[in-house]
Write a protein that holds these residues in place. Structure first.
Motif, PDB file in Angstrom:
ATOM      1  N   ALA A 123       0.805  -1.141   0.139  1.00  0.00           N
ATOM      2  CA  ALA A 123      -0.005   0.001  -0.108  1.00  0.00           C
ATOM      3  C   ALA A 123       0.918   1.136  -0.124  1.00  0.00           C
ATOM      4  CB  ALA A 123      -0.946   0.017   1.197  1.00  0.00           C
ATOM      5  N   ILE A 124       0.436   2.245  -0.495  1.00  0.00           N
ATOM      6  CA  ILE A 124       0.927   3.753  -0.508  1.00  0.00           C
ATOM      7  C   ILE A 124       0.004   4.820  -0.396  1.00  0.00           C
ATOM      8  CG2 ILE A 124       0.991   3.742  -3.221  1.00  0.00           C
ATOM      9  CD1 ILE A 124       3.706   5.162  -2.906  1.00  0.00           C
ATOM     10  N   SER A 125       0.480   5.594   0.578  1.00  0.00           N
ATOM     11  CA  SER A 125      -0.276   6.746   0.679  1.00  0.00           C
ATOM     12  C   SER A 125      -0.359   7.893  -0.065  1.00  0.00           C
ATOM     13  CB  SER A 125      -0.283   7.320   2.364  1.00  0.00           C
ATOM     14  OG  SER A 125       1.176   8.097   2.358  1.00  0.00           O
ATOM     15  N   GLY A 126      -0.977   9.169  -0.048  1.00  0.00           N
ATOM     16  CA  GLY A 126      -0.556  10.326  -1.064  1.00  0.00           C
ATOM     17  C   GLY A 126       0.634  10.747  -0.659  1.00  0.00           C
ATOM     18  N   SER A 127       0.966  10.707   0.454  1.00  0.00           N
ATOM     19  CA  SER A 127       2.294  11.146   0.848  1.00  0.00           C
ATOM     20  C   SER A 127       3.323  10.278   0.842  1.00  0.00           C
ATOM     21  CB  SER A 127       2.365  11.653   2.679  1.00  0.00           C
ATOM     22  OG  SER A 127       1.773  10.694   3.367  1.00  0.00           O
ATOM     23  N   TYR A 128       3.134   9.301   0.148  1.00  0.00           N
ATOM     24  CA  TYR A 128       4.152   8.363  -0.384  1.00  0.00           C
ATOM     25  C   TYR A 128       4.660   7.426   0.819  1.00  0.00           C
ATOM     26  CZ  TYR A 128       4.011  11.121  -4.365  1.00  0.00           C
ATOM     27  OH  TYR A 128       3.975  11.728  -5.480  1.00  0.00           O
ATOM     28  N   SER A 129       3.832   7.250   1.880  1.00  0.00           N
ATOM     29  CA  SER A 129       4.228   6.214   2.976  1.00  0.00           C
ATOM     30  C   SER A 129       3.832   4.826   2.207  1.00  0.00           C
ATOM     31  CB  SER A 129       3.446   6.537   4.270  1.00  0.00           C
ATOM     32  OG  SER A 129       3.971   7.924   4.695  1.00  0.00           O
ATOM     33  N   THR A 130       4.484   3.811   2.676  1.00  0.00           N
ATOM     34  CA  THR A 130       4.408   2.532   2.218  1.00  0.00           C
ATOM     35  C   THR A 130       4.370   1.468   3.237  1.00  0.00           C
ATOM     36  OG1 THR A 130       6.809   2.257   1.832  1.00  0.00           O
ATOM     37  CG2 THR A 130       5.624   3.229  -0.193  1.00  0.00           C
ATOM     38  N   TYR A 131       3.832   0.647   2.976  1.00  0.00           N
ATOM     39  CA  TYR A 131       3.540  -0.503   3.921  1.00  0.00           C
ATOM     40  C   TYR A 131       3.394  -1.930   2.976  1.00  0.00           C
ATOM     41  CZ  TYR A 131       1.772  -3.091   7.755  1.00  0.00           C
ATOM     42  OH  TYR A 131       1.697  -4.172   8.706  1.00  0.00           O
ATOM     43  N   TYR A 132       4.038  -2.944   3.421  1.00  0.00           N
ATOM     44  CA  TYR A 132       4.211  -4.272   2.713  1.00  0.00           C
ATOM     45  C   TYR A 132       3.965  -5.502   3.431  1.00  0.00           C
ATOM     46  CZ  TYR A 132       6.961  -1.403  -0.519  1.00  0.00           C
ATOM     47  OH  TYR A 132       7.282  -0.337  -1.397  1.00  0.00           O
ATOM     48  N   SER A 133       3.224  -6.608   2.769  1.00  0.00           N
ATOM     49  CA  SER A 133       3.107  -7.744   3.438  1.00  0.00           C
ATOM     50  C   SER A 133       4.549  -8.422   3.941  1.00  0.00           C
ATOM     51  CB  SER A 133       2.238  -8.704   2.864  1.00  0.00           C
ATOM     52  OG  SER A 133       2.927  -8.950   1.549  1.00  0.00           O
ATOM     53  N   ASN A 134       4.607  -9.079   4.969  1.00  0.00           N
ATOM     54  CA  ASN A 134       5.890  -9.743   5.027  1.00  0.00           C
ATOM     55  C   ASN A 134       6.254 -10.598   4.082  1.00  0.00           C
ATOM     56  OD1 ASN A 134       5.966  -8.582   7.631  1.00  0.00           O
ATOM     57  ND2 ASN A 134       5.078 -10.185   8.768  1.00  0.00           N
ATOM     58  N   SER A 135       5.439 -11.305   3.523  1.00  0.00           N
ATOM     59  CA  SER A 135       5.660 -12.339   2.216  1.00  0.00           C
ATOM     60  C   SER A 135       6.423 -11.548   1.058  1.00  0.00           C
ATOM     61  CB  SER A 135       4.654 -12.948   1.730  1.00  0.00           C
ATOM     62  OG  SER A 135       3.524 -12.032   1.255  1.00  0.00           O
TER      63      SER A 135
END
Length: 122
Positions: free
Chosen positions: A50-62
């Motif tokens: 996932a990515i926010s409008g401010s370019y923060s990101t988040y990933y699944s562990n896999s």
């Protein structure tokens, strides 16, 4: 009519790379949090990145450390760079958009794409 259209899927050997794109029409992605999901045959759809409008990101562990999500608001497009692909990455990949100021990790997205097939096999 709002559309999210994914592209870039295909057949790749283990260890290879692909870059998926998701382009929006009739919708400005500037104000949307964007995500990638995938669904393998016989399995539930699962969150990838996932990515926010401010370019923060988040990933699944896999996929952490192998995949990179990015966005280009000028092109109204979100990308998923996939490196070091494994056979277990084989799935249909979907992009999704949610009107949100921050990274959105829920399930109630406003828009979904139709999916693009990624097959990792030798």
């Amino acid at each position: 009519q709002v559309q999210l259209v994914e592209s870039g899927g295909g057949l790749v050997q283990p260890g290879g790379s692909l870059r998926l794109s998701c382009a929006a029409s009739e919708l400005s992605l500037d104000y949307y949090a964007l995500s990638w999901f995938r669904q393998a045959p016989g399995k539930e759809r699962e969150f990838v990145a996932a990515i926010s409008g401010s370019y923060s990101t988040y990933y699944s562990n896999s996929v952490k450390g192998r995949f990179t999500i990015s966005r280009d608001n000028a092109k109204n497009t979100v990308y998923l760079q996939m490196n070091s692909l494994k056979p277990e990455d084989t799935a249909v990949y979907y992009c999704a958009a949610k009107a949100s100021d921050s990274v959105y990790l829920g399930v109630n997205y406003d828009y979904w794409g139709q999916g693009t097939q990624v097959t990792v096999s030798s």
